[in-house]
Design a protein around this motif. Sequence first.
Motif, PDB file in Angstrom:
ATOM      1  N   TRP A 160       0.382  -1.064  -0.493  1.00  0.00           N
ATOM      2  CA  TRP A 160       0.069  -0.083   0.249  1.00  0.00           C
ATOM      3  C   TRP A 160       1.228   1.274   0.184  1.00  0.00           C
ATOM      4  CZ3 TRP A 160      -3.126   1.908   5.058  1.00  0.00           C
ATOM      5  CH2 TRP A 160      -3.675   3.148   4.147  1.00  0.00           C
ATOM      6  N   THR A 161       0.475   2.177  -0.673  1.00  0.00           N
ATOM      7  CA  THR A 161       1.139   3.558  -0.818  1.00  0.00           C
ATOM      8  C   THR A 161      -0.082   4.268  -0.931  1.00  0.00           C
ATOM      9  OG1 THR A 161       3.128   2.733  -2.488  1.00  0.00           O
ATOM     10  CG2 THR A 161       3.112   4.897  -2.302  1.00  0.00           C
ATOM     11  N   PRO A 162       0.206   4.866  -0.134  1.00  0.00           N
ATOM     12  CA  PRO A 162      -1.635   6.639   0.109  1.00  0.00           C
ATOM     13  C   PRO A 162      -0.434   7.511   0.186  1.00  0.00           C
ATOM     14  CG  PRO A 162      -0.041   5.142   3.094  1.00  0.00           C
ATOM     15  CD  PRO A 162      -0.001   4.106   1.482  1.00  0.00           C
ATOM     16  N   TRP A 163       0.746   7.191  -0.032  1.00  0.00           N
ATOM     17  CA  TRP A 163       1.188   8.579  -0.234  1.00  0.00           C
ATOM     18  C   TRP A 163       2.333   8.675  -0.641  1.00  0.00           C
ATOM     19  CZ3 TRP A 163       3.778  12.372   4.675  1.00  0.00           C
ATOM     20  CH2 TRP A 163       3.672  13.190   3.997  1.00  0.00           C
ATOM     21  N   SER A 164       2.708   9.710  -1.413  1.00  0.00           N
ATOM     22  CA  SER A 164       4.232   9.375  -2.583  1.00  0.00           C
ATOM     23  C   SER A 164       5.449   9.580  -1.724  1.00  0.00           C
ATOM     24  CB  SER A 164       4.158  10.706  -3.305  1.00  0.00           C
ATOM     25  OG  SER A 164       4.369  12.092  -2.260  1.00  0.00           O
ATOM     26  N   ARG A 165       5.236  10.053   0.075  1.00  0.00           N
ATOM     27  CA  ARG A 165       6.381   9.561   0.784  1.00  0.00           C
ATOM     28  C   ARG A 165       6.189   8.721   1.777  1.00  0.00           C
ATOM     29  NH1 ARG A 165       9.020  14.586   2.330  1.00  0.00           N
ATOM     30  NH2 ARG A 165       8.195  16.641   0.527  1.00  0.00           N
ATOM     31  N   LEU A 166       5.290   8.076   1.589  1.00  0.00           N
ATOM     32  CA  LEU A 166       5.082   6.829   2.410  1.00  0.00           C
ATOM     33  C   LEU A 166       4.423   5.486   1.519  1.00  0.00           C
ATOM     34  CD1 LEU A 166       4.179   4.997   5.743  1.00  0.00           C
ATOM     35  CD2 LEU A 166       2.146   6.269   5.505  1.00  0.00           C
ATOM     36  N   ASP A 174      15.485  10.286   6.101  1.00  0.00           N
ATOM     37  CA  ASP A 174      13.715   8.865   6.023  1.00  0.00           C
ATOM     38  C   ASP A 174      14.232   8.242   6.738  1.00  0.00           C
ATOM     39  OD1 ASP A 174      13.863   9.753   2.964  1.00  0.00           O
ATOM     40  OD2 ASP A 174      15.202   8.221   2.535  1.00  0.00           O
ATOM     41  N   LEU A 175      12.469   7.931   7.220  1.00  0.00           N
ATOM     42  CA  LEU A 175      12.527   6.499   8.063  1.00  0.00           C
ATOM     43  C   LEU A 175      11.949   5.613   7.253  1.00  0.00           C
ATOM     44  CD1 LEU A 175      12.784   6.554  10.761  1.00  0.00           C
ATOM     45  CD2 LEU A 175      10.042   6.748  11.498  1.00  0.00           C
ATOM     46  N   ARG A 230      19.861  10.357   6.806  1.00  0.00           N
ATOM     47  CA  ARG A 230      19.855  11.587   6.749  1.00  0.00           C
ATOM     48  C   ARG A 230      20.861  12.617   5.776  1.00  0.00           C
ATOM     49  NH1 ARG A 230      17.007  16.394   7.596  1.00  0.00           N
ATOM     50  NH2 ARG A 230      18.088  18.046   8.362  1.00  0.00           N
ATOM     51  N   ARG A 231      19.963  12.846   4.812  1.00  0.00           N
ATOM     52  CA  ARG A 231      21.466  14.003   3.984  1.00  0.00           C
ATOM     53  C   ARG A 231      21.690  15.126   4.403  1.00  0.00           C
ATOM     54  NH1 ARG A 231      17.527  10.343   1.404  1.00  0.00           N
ATOM     55  NH2 ARG A 231      15.776  11.539   0.989  1.00  0.00           N
ATOM     56  N   ILE A 232      23.190  15.330   4.482  1.00  0.00           N
ATOM     57  CA  ILE A 232      23.292  16.191   5.022  1.00  0.00           C
ATOM     58  C   ILE A 232      24.302  17.578   4.239  1.00  0.00           C
ATOM     59  CG2 ILE A 232      25.726  17.193   6.461  1.00  0.00           C
ATOM     60  CD1 ILE A 232      25.423  15.076   7.859  1.00  0.00           C
ATOM     61  N   SER A 233      24.367  16.798   2.843  1.00  0.00           N
ATOM     62  CA  SER A 233      24.367  17.499   1.787  1.00  0.00           C
ATOM     63  C   SER A 233      24.248  16.487   0.857  1.00  0.00           C
ATOM     64  CB  SER A 233      25.922  18.170   1.899  1.00  0.00           C
ATOM     65  OG  SER A 233      27.145  17.258   1.080  1.00  0.00           O
ATOM     66  N   GLU A 234      25.019  17.458  -1.092  1.00  0.00           N
ATOM     67  CA  GLU A 234      25.128  15.882  -2.255  1.00  0.00           C
ATOM     68  C   GLU A 234      25.621  15.381  -1.994  1.00  0.00           C
ATOM     69  OE1 GLU A 234      25.463  18.348  -5.740  1.00  0.00           O
ATOM     70  OE2 GLU A 234      23.376  19.327  -5.744  1.00  0.00           O
ATOM     71  N   ARG A 235      26.943  15.595  -1.132  1.00  0.00           N
ATOM     72  CA  ARG A 235      27.825  14.213  -0.443  1.00  0.00           C
ATOM     73  C   ARG A 235      27.473  12.973   0.470  1.00  0.00           C
ATOM     74  NH1 ARG A 235      32.527  15.079  -4.419  1.00  0.00           N
ATOM     75  NH2 ARG A 235      32.410  17.449  -5.571  1.00  0.00           N
ATOM     76  N   ILE A 236      27.094  13.454   0.931  1.00  0.00           N
ATOM     77  CA  ILE A 236      27.508  12.905   3.012  1.00  0.00           C
ATOM     78  C   ILE A 236      25.751  13.007   2.960  1.00  0.00           C
ATOM     79  CG2 ILE A 236      27.892  13.683   4.783  1.00  0.00           C
ATOM     80  CD1 ILE A 236      29.692  15.634   4.226  1.00  0.00           C
ATOM     81  N   PHE A 240       6.268  -7.154   8.353  1.00  0.00           N
ATOM     82  CA  PHE A 240       6.083  -5.632   7.986  1.00  0.00           C
ATOM     83  C   PHE A 240       7.034  -4.905   7.839  1.00  0.00           C
ATOM     84  CE2 PHE A 240       5.849  -1.879  10.074  1.00  0.00           C
ATOM     85  CZ  PHE A 240       4.688  -0.674   9.386  1.00  0.00           C
ATOM     86  N   THR A 241       6.684  -3.928   6.679  1.00  0.00           N
ATOM     87  CA  THR A 241       7.621  -2.429   6.540  1.00  0.00           C
ATOM     88  C   THR A 241       7.876  -1.442   5.964  1.00  0.00           C
ATOM     89  OG1 THR A 241       8.210  -3.814   3.593  1.00  0.00           O
ATOM     90  CG2 THR A 241       9.920  -4.302   5.549  1.00  0.00           C
ATOM     91  N   SER A 242       7.681  -0.516   5.959  1.00  0.00           N
ATOM     92  CA  SER A 242       7.330   0.718   5.947  1.00  0.00           C
ATOM     93  C   SER A 242       9.088   1.981   5.795  1.00  0.00           C
ATOM     94  CB  SER A 242       6.560   1.125   6.880  1.00  0.00           C
ATOM     95  OG  SER A 242       6.207   1.940   6.398  1.00  0.00           O
ATOM     96  N   GLY A 243       8.097   2.612   4.511  1.00  0.00           N
ATOM     97  CA  GLY A 243       8.924   3.648   4.176  1.00  0.00           C
ATOM     98  C   GLY A 243       8.722   5.165   4.087  1.00  0.00           C
ATOM     99  N   LEU A 244       9.744   6.114   5.640  1.00  0.00           N
ATOM    100  CA  LEU A 244       8.590   7.429   5.663  1.00  0.00           C
ATOM    101  C   LEU A 244       9.333   8.091   4.850  1.00  0.00           C
ATOM    102  CD1 LEU A 244       5.699   9.134   6.188  1.00  0.00           C
ATOM    103  CD2 LEU A 244       6.951   8.681   8.376  1.00  0.00           C
ATOM    104  N   VAL A 245       9.449   8.750   4.120  1.00  0.00           N
ATOM    105  CA  VAL A 245       9.779  10.203   3.638  1.00  0.00           C
ATOM    106  C   VAL A 245       9.353  11.603   4.774  1.00  0.00           C
ATOM    107  CG1 VAL A 245      10.983  12.243   2.177  1.00  0.00           C
ATOM    108  CG2 VAL A 245      10.430  10.333   1.170  1.00  0.00           C
ATOM    109  N   LEU A 246      10.154  11.463   5.763  1.00  0.00           N
ATOM    110  CA  LEU A 246       9.937  12.698   6.983  1.00  0.00           C
ATOM    111  C   LEU A 246      10.056  13.979   6.027  1.00  0.00           C
ATOM    112  CD1 LEU A 246      11.454  11.354   9.843  1.00  0.00           C
ATOM    113  CD2 LEU A 246       9.526  10.535   9.197  1.00  0.00           C
TER     114      LEU A 246
END
Length: 706
Positions: free
Chosen positions: A574-580, A627-628, A665-671, A616-622
Motif C-alpha cells: 500500500w502506498t497511501p502517499w508519495s512519501r509513504l 527518511d525513516l 539523513r542527507r547532510i549534503s549532495e556528497r554526505i 512488515f516493512t514501511s518507508g516514510l520520507v519525513l
Amino acid sequence: MKATKQLQEKQFNRCWGLLLCLCFAASAASAAETNAPASTAKPAMTPEQVFEGGTNSYNNWIDFGAGGYFGSGNRANFEQQHQTTGEAFGGIEGSHFGTNLDKTTTMSLDVRAIAEQDDYKLRLDVAREKVGYLRLSYREFRTWSDGDGGFFPSTGMNYPLSKDAYGLDRGNFSFEAGLTPEKGINAVFKYTHTFRDGQEGSTIWGDTTQNGNMVRGLSPSLNAIHEHADTVQLDLTDHVKSSDLGLGVRFQSGRLEDTLKITEFPGEPIQQKITGQQGTTYDGFDLHTFSETWVKTNVLVSFGFSYSHLNNTFFGSRIYGSDFDVGYMPNAQYGLGYYDLAGYSRMNEYVLDANLFYKPAPNFTIVPSIRMQKDYTDEASSGMETLGTSLPVPFGANGYSGDLDVRERLDATYRGFTNWVLHARVDLTEVEGNLDQYGGLVPIGGIGAPGAESGMDEKNFIKKYTAGARWYPSRRVTLDVGGYYKFDTYHYANSTEGAVNSPLGYPGFLEMQKFATYDGNVRATWRVLPNVSLISRYEYQWSTIHTEPDPQAGLPDVESSTMSSHILAQDVTWTPWSRLNWQTGFNCVLSDTATPASDVTQAILDSQNNYWTVNFTSGLVLDNKTDLNLSYFYYQADDYQNNSLAGVPYGAGGHEHSVTATLTRRISERIRVSLKYGYFRYLDQATGGNADYGMNLVYATLRYRF
C-alpha cells in the motif's frame, strides 16, 4: 558475575567508541563541505533528485559503518541464527572507485572491510575495449555455528559448549585474465585458491547418562576444519557463422584436514574424549566442450560433453583418551576405534547433454532435452581396529560401483489464447547402478560382526509431470494455477552376507520403495487500486512412501509414511502517499507426518510441522533530506512434543520477534548518514529456554560520494 559485567561494559564502550569516531568523521566531512568555495547557481532539481540529495550522480563512493550488539541470553544461538558477531564491529561497508585510464581503458576498485565480522572483499578490474581485461579478487567471510549440545527435559540437564558461537572463515583469492577481441577466439584464464579454516559445531553428539540408567546423545561436539584447494582453468569460446563453440580444461588439487572432537559422559566418572581425524588429499581433471547452433531462425540445437577424473587418498583415526589429540592407549572403558586408517578412491565421470529449441508456430515452443551421466568408482582402505584392552587387529575393505543416469525432459509453452500462457513439462529419469562392498571392521575381543560381503544392483525410475497456466483476466489481475505429480520407484536386488542377527542387513531387507507426491498451487496478483496491490498464494502437497521388504526378511508391505502440507501466504503493498509505502506479509504452513511405527512404539511419534510468520516493512520520507524505515518480523511454532523418556523429542516450539528502525539523513549532495536500531527476541521451548536471547543493535553509517 563481576568478570561478565566488565566484559559487557568493555564491549559496550567499544561499540560507542566506534560510533563517536563515525560521528566525528561526519562532522569533519560536513565542515569541509560547508567551508568549500561557493559555486555558481545550479538548475532546479527534480523530485527524484531532491530525495536523492542533488543533481550529481557521483559514480564513486565510500560507506563507513560502526556499531554493535548488546543484550542477554544465549549469544551463541543468536550469532548462529543471524550469522553475525554478538559484539561491536565496524569498518568500510563498501566502496567503489572507477576511472578512465585512457579513451578505451577503464579501471575500477571495490573494497569492503568489516572488523570483528571477518568480512573482507577486494576487487580490482582493468578492462580495454575489444582487447581484454585483468581482474584481481579476494573474498573472505565468516559463518557462525552454535556448538551447544542437547537438553533433557526430564532432568533439566543442559549441555552448553561455548558462550560465543564458533567461527568458520571461508574465502578465495583469484586472478583472471581474458582476451575479448571483437572477432576471433575469446580466451579466459583463471587461478583460484579457496580455503575453509576454523571451528564448527557438530550434531554428532556424545553419550550422557540420564535418570541413572538411560543413555542419551546430548554431549556437544566440535569440528576443527582446515581445508584448501587450488584451481587452474582455461576456457576458449568462438562464434563461427551461426554457431557458438566452447572448449575448457580445469585442474584442481586440495587437502582437507578435519578433526571431530566428542566428549563422552561429561562430568561422570567414566568421562572420556574421542578425537576423530579425517584427512583427504585429492587432485582432479576436467575437460568440457559445448556448441550452440541456430539451424533456422526457429530452431536452436545445443550439445555439451564433459569428462572428469578424480583421485583421492585419505587417512584418519578415531582414538579414545583422557584428552583430545592424544595417542592410542588401551583402556577397558574405551569403545570401538581405529588408527592408521589409509586408503584411496578413484572416479571417472562422463556427462553428455543435448537440447533442442523448436518454435513450430509463433505462439508455440517445445524444448526436448536429454542428459546422460556415467560414473565409475573404486576404493580400498586398511587400518588397525581397537576396543577396550583388546590387542589391535588389522582390517581392510574395498569396493566398486558404477551408475548410468539418463534424464529426458520435454518443455512446452503455448501463448495462442488471448491473455493466457500455458506451460507443461515431462521429466523422466532412469538410473541403473551396482555397488559391491567387501571387508570392513572385524570382530575384536569376541565382539562384533565379520566383515561384509555384499552386492547390490539398483534400478530407479523417477517421473515428474508439471502443468500450469497464467491468465490475465484484466489489466489489474493475474492468476497462476499449477501443480505437479512426482513418482519415484527404487528397485534393489541384494545379496548380503555377514550381517548381525539377520540374513539381510540394511539396506538389504529392502526390495522396493515408492515415493509419490501430489502438489497443487494457485497464485493471484490483484492491483485493487493504483496504490494497493495484493498477492495471494495457496499450495497443497500430499506425499506417501510405500515400502516392500525382501521376502527373506519376513516383513509385510507397508505404507511407511504419509505427509500433508497446506501453505498459505498473503502480501499487501500500500502506498497511501508519495512519501509513504507499506508492505505486509503473512505465511502459514500446516503440515503433518504420520508413520505406522507410532502404533508400535512410543519412541517414534506422528509429528506436526506447523508454523506461521508475519512481516512488515514501511518507508516514510519525513522531509526532503530525511527518511525513516521500519520493519518487523514474527515467527511462531508450537509443535514441540516432550518424548524424552521413550525417544527423541521432535517438533519445533519457538517464538521470535525482531524489529528494526533506520533513520537516514542527507547532510549534503556528497554526505549521507544513517542510524539503525534493532531488537531481536527469541524463545525456544525445545531447549528448555537455554537458547533464549534478547539482543539490541545500534549501528550508524556514513556515505561520502565523490
